[in-house]
Design a protein around this motif. Structure first.
Motif, mmCIF file in Angstrom:
data_model
loop_
_atom_site.group_PDB
_atom_site.id
_atom_site.type_symbol
_atom_site.label_atom_id
_atom_site.label_comp_id
_atom_site.label_asym_id
_atom_site.label_seq_id
_atom_site.Cartn_x
_atom_site.Cartn_y
_atom_site.Cartn_z
ATOM 1 N N ARG A 155 0.817 -1.213 0.000
ATOM 2 C CA ARG A 155 0.000 0.000 0.000
ATOM 3 C C ARG A 155 0.855 1.269 0.000
ATOM 4 O O ARG A 155 0.425 2.325 0.473
ATOM 5 N N TYR A 156 2.043 1.180 -0.560
ATOM 6 C CA TYR A 156 2.949 2.327 -0.465
ATOM 7 C C TYR A 156 2.436 3.563 -1.197
ATOM 8 O O TYR A 156 2.365 4.656 -0.620
ATOM 9 N N LEU A 157 2.087 3.430 -2.458
ATOM 10 C CA LEU A 157 1.783 4.615 -3.261
ATOM 11 C C LEU A 157 0.586 5.394 -2.726
ATOM 12 O O LEU A 157 0.666 6.632 -2.610
ATOM 13 N N PRO A 158 -0.533 4.756 -2.386
ATOM 14 C CA PRO A 158 -1.637 5.558 -1.828
ATOM 15 C C PRO A 158 -1.278 6.219 -0.499
ATOM 16 O O PRO A 158 -1.701 7.350 -0.234
ATOM 17 N N VAL A 159 -0.486 5.543 0.324
ATOM 18 C CA VAL A 159 -0.054 6.151 1.583
ATOM 19 C C VAL A 159 0.890 7.316 1.299
ATOM 20 O O VAL A 159 0.787 8.382 1.923
ATOM 21 N N HIS A 160 1.793 7.136 0.360
ATOM 22 C CA HIS A 160 2.713 8.208 -0.020
ATOM 23 C C HIS A 160 1.947 9.453 -0.445
ATOM 24 O O HIS A 160 2.241 10.566 0.029
ATOM 25 N N GLN A 161 0.988 9.292 -1.309
ATOM 26 C CA GLN A 161 0.231 10.440 -1.804
ATOM 27 C C GLN A 161 -0.567 11.096 -0.686
ATOM 28 O O GLN A 161 -0.643 12.332 -0.607
ATOM 29 N N ALA A 162 -1.161 10.287 0.194
ATOM 30 C CA ALA A 162 -1.945 10.858 1.292
ATOM 31 C C ALA A 162 -1.063 11.614 2.275
ATOM 32 O O ALA A 162 -1.450 12.672 2.784
ATOM 33 N N LEU A 163 0.133 11.113 2.534
ATOM 34 C CA LEU A 163 1.062 11.815 3.423
ATOM 35 C C LEU A 163 1.518 13.126 2.804
ATOM 36 O O LEU A 163 1.715 14.122 3.506
ATOM 37 N N MET A 164 1.683 13.136 1.485
ATOM 38 C CA MET A 164 2.099 14.367 0.815
ATOM 39 C C MET A 164 0.990 15.420 0.841
ATOM 40 O O MET A 164 1.263 16.620 0.903
ATOM 41 N N VAL A 165 -0.253 14.989 0.828
ATOM 42 C CA VAL A 165 -1.366 15.937 0.841
ATOM 43 C C VAL A 165 -1.564 16.530 2.233
ATOM 44 O O VAL A 165 -1.965 17.688 2.376
ATOM 45 N N GLU A 166 -1.275 15.732 3.262
ATOM 46 C CA GLU A 166 -1.498 16.179 4.642
ATOM 47 C C GLU A 166 -0.590 17.363 4.967
ATOM 48 O O GLU A 166 0.631 17.284 4.822
ATOM 49 N N GLY A 167 -1.187 18.444 5.444
ATOM 50 C CA GLY A 167 -0.410 19.649 5.697
ATOM 51 C C GLY A 167 0.503 19.552 6.899
ATOM 52 O O GLY A 167 1.655 19.967 6.852
ATOM 53 N N SER A 168 -0.005 19.032 7.998
ATOM 54 C CA SER A 168 0.773 18.945 9.235
ATOM 55 C C SER A 168 0.760 17.503 9.717
ATOM 56 O O SER A 168 -0.295 16.974 10.088
ATOM 57 N N LEU A 169 1.909 16.874 9.734
ATOM 58 C CA LEU A 169 1.989 15.469 10.108
ATOM 59 C C LEU A 169 2.225 15.310 11.609
ATOM 60 O O LEU A 169 3.102 15.953 12.187
ATOM 61 N N THR A 170 1.420 14.464 12.218
ATOM 62 C CA THR A 170 1.603 14.034 13.597
ATOM 63 C C THR A 170 1.486 12.517 13.597
ATOM 64 O O THR A 170 1.069 11.915 12.595
ATOM 65 N N GLU A 171 1.832 11.895 14.717
ATOM 66 C CA GLU A 171 1.680 10.448 14.776
ATOM 67 C C GLU A 171 0.225 10.053 14.557
ATOM 68 O O GLU A 171 -0.061 9.044 13.896
ATOM 69 N N GLU A 172 -0.681 10.854 15.094
ATOM 70 C CA GLU A 172 -2.103 10.543 14.935
ATOM 71 C C GLU A 172 -2.538 10.634 13.477
ATOM 72 O O GLU A 172 -3.258 9.752 12.978
#
Length: 268
Positions: free
Chosen positions: A180-197
């Motif tokens: 599931r790398y590519l969909p997770v990669h794209q979703a992480l790139m879209v997220e503005g502020s990353l936290t563990e949650e």
């Protein structure tokens, strides 16, 4: 390009160093210096032919105020020269370490294994430039199914106790273990502020078994993988993210159009 702190003894970036900047920031941060140098250079160049009181600044200052585009040209020329030097240094380092371009089965990769053209991207999930180009990079992948695209998770924006870049990288690679790398990669790139949650939420939303992913994230294999990517980046003299290598040659910029032109050139 992201400024890079010196590596720690374990090969990971030294998180105690100052925060990094997105690509282009390191050039802009030198603009003030370039402007000062330009003024001094113009003054000294004119010194033999103008009176001392004029050399004191009146003529040079008046000219620059009337023609500020001269300073813009000087800064642009300096930036162009520095970027050309960066590209030359990276390409020379890659050519001197060809074994590091060999396919690593641990890296997420898409496209034929025997592709004529291979695009390698070094990136950080919190890098503004990486986030900006991510949607168009995906479109490049879709437009070039015959090209091999390799993702090198290179978390370099952590500092102090802030380790979210590493957490996101480990999460993405754990998702890769579940296909599931590519969909997770794209979703992480879209997220503005990353936290563990938010990272955990993205994993679940993209169909990743969170318990399995957490176990992989805590294991030594991913830590070794990220350390190896760090070593490769240092050997290649990379100075920040995102960096693209097309058949072992880096691009001058990060614009998807420039990456596309490099792909087309490599094909021919």
């Amino acid at each position: 390009m992201t400024d890079l702190p010196p590596p720690s003894p374990d090969g990971s970036p030294n998180t105690s160093s100052r925060p990094a900047m997105a690509r282009g920031g390191w050039l802009r941060s030198r603009s003030a210096l370039a402007l000062g140098v330009a003024v001094i250079a113009l003054g000294f160049a004119a010194a033999p032919w103008i009176a001392p009181d004029l050399f004191g600044g009146r003529v040079v200052r008046s000219y620059l105020l009337a023609h500020p585009e001269v300073l813009d040209e000087v800064v642009a020329a300096r930036q162009t020269r520095e970027e050309a030097g960066r590209v030359e240094a990276v390409n020379a380092a890659v050519a001197a370490n060809p074994a590091l371009l060999a396919a690593d089965p641990r890296d997420p990769a898409y496209g034929p294994a025997n592709a004529q053209v291979t695009v390698i991207q070094f990136f950080d999930f919190r890098c503004p430039g990486c986030k900006a180009v991510a949607p168009d990079f995906l479109r490049l992948m879709q437009a070039h199914p015959e090209v091999r695209f390799v993702f090198k998770d290179w978390p370099i924006l952590d500092r102090g106790e802030d380790a979210m870049s590493h957490y996101a990288a480990r999460a993405a690679l754990a998702a890769h273990a579940q296909g599931r790398y590519l969909p997770v990669h794209q979703a992480l790139m879209v997220e503005g502020s990353l936290t563990e949650e938010t990272v955990d939420r993205i994993l679940v939303a993209q169909g990743v078994d969170l318990a399995r992913a957490k176990a992989v994230m805590a294991g030594p294999e991913i830590a070794v993988h990220l350390a190896d990517i760090q070593t490769t980046a240092m050997m290649f003299r990379l100075t920040g993210t995102p960096t693209f290598l097309i058949n072992g040659k880096t691009t001058h910029g990060i614009a998807p159009d420039e990456v596309n032109r490099a792909i087309e050139a490599a094909k021919s």
